[in-house]
Scaffold this motif. Structure first.
Motif, mmCIF file in Angstrom:
data_model
loop_
_atom_site.group_PDB
_atom_site.id
_atom_site.type_symbol
_atom_site.label_atom_id
_atom_site.label_comp_id
_atom_site.label_asym_id
_atom_site.label_seq_id
_atom_site.Cartn_x
_atom_site.Cartn_y
_atom_site.Cartn_z
ATOM 1 N N SER A 32 -0.591 27.603 -2.373
ATOM 2 C CA SER A 32 -1.673 26.929 -1.669
ATOM 3 C C SER A 32 -2.794 27.931 -1.446
ATOM 4 O O SER A 32 -2.558 29.140 -1.389
ATOM 5 C CB SER A 32 -1.210 26.323 -0.343
ATOM 6 O OG SER A 32 -0.808 27.336 0.549
ATOM 7 N N ASP A 34 -7.376 27.956 -0.211
ATOM 8 C CA ASP A 34 -8.596 27.221 0.088
ATOM 9 C C ASP A 34 -9.568 27.421 -1.061
ATOM 10 O O ASP A 34 -9.775 28.553 -1.526
ATOM 11 C CB ASP A 34 -9.233 27.720 1.391
ATOM 12 C CG ASP A 34 -8.414 27.349 2.616
ATOM 13 O OD1 ASP A 34 -7.541 26.453 2.503
ATOM 14 O OD2 ASP A 34 -8.636 27.938 3.681
ATOM 15 N N THR A 61 -8.327 22.670 1.056
ATOM 16 C CA THR A 61 -7.025 23.252 0.746
ATOM 17 C C THR A 61 -6.395 22.581 -0.465
ATOM 18 O O THR A 61 -6.336 21.358 -0.548
ATOM 19 C CB THR A 61 -6.078 23.142 1.957
ATOM 20 O OG1 THR A 61 -6.675 23.808 3.064
ATOM 21 C CG2 THR A 61 -4.722 23.765 1.661
ATOM 22 N N ARG A 63 -2.864 22.425 -2.686
ATOM 23 C CA ARG A 63 -1.434 22.714 -2.701
ATOM 24 C C ARG A 63 -0.917 22.371 -4.090
ATOM 25 O O ARG A 63 -1.233 21.301 -4.626
ATOM 26 C CB ARG A 63 -0.710 21.881 -1.652
ATOM 27 C CG ARG A 63 -1.060 22.260 -0.234
ATOM 28 C CD ARG A 63 -0.273 21.422 0.777
ATOM 29 N NE ARG A 63 -0.746 21.673 2.106
ATOM 30 C CZ ARG A 63 -1.746 21.006 2.701
ATOM 31 N NH1 ARG A 63 -2.358 20.027 2.060
ATOM 32 N NH2 ARG A 63 -2.133 21.310 3.920
#
Length: 114
Positions: A32, A34, A61, A63
């Protein structure tokens, strides 16, 4: 095929298809981070060829789940370096054997979906 023993419990390889070493895959890994300001998921390299099997974008974000953490992480970090940006809040880790077997026992196919 050898069985790895950890803490007196066997960890059985997961065979996805094929025979022998060609069909053995470990449990997926998670990443993960940003997204850099001004970038979108579509600005990144295509994820499926990097081993990504599931992705989710929540705000800035991202993932991911991947079957090849090293290849995925290397490609994404190389992309960030070429773009001159930082992948803030970067996390990468393998799914634990307990998480893998729990998901299998519950019949879940999608790793990132809960």
């Amino acid at each position: 095929m050898d069985t790895v023993v950890e803490a007196d419990r066997p960890i059985v390889p997961i065979v996805t298809s094929g025979r022998g070493a060609d069909g053995v895959a470990g449990p997926p890994a998670r990443m993960s981070f940003d997204l850099p300001h001004g970038y979108f998921l579509g600005d990144m390299p295509p994820l499926a060829p990097l081993g990504v099997t599931w992705q989710e974008e929540a705000g800035r974000t991202v993932r991911l789940e991947t079957g090849d953490l090293q290849r995925t992480a290397t490609a994404l970090l190389s992309w960030a370096r070429e773009e001159g940006v930082e992948l803030r809040a970067l996390e990468a880790r393998s799914v634990t054997p307990e998480e893998a077997f729990s998901r299998i026992a519950q019949g879940r196919e999608g790793w990132g979906r809960g």
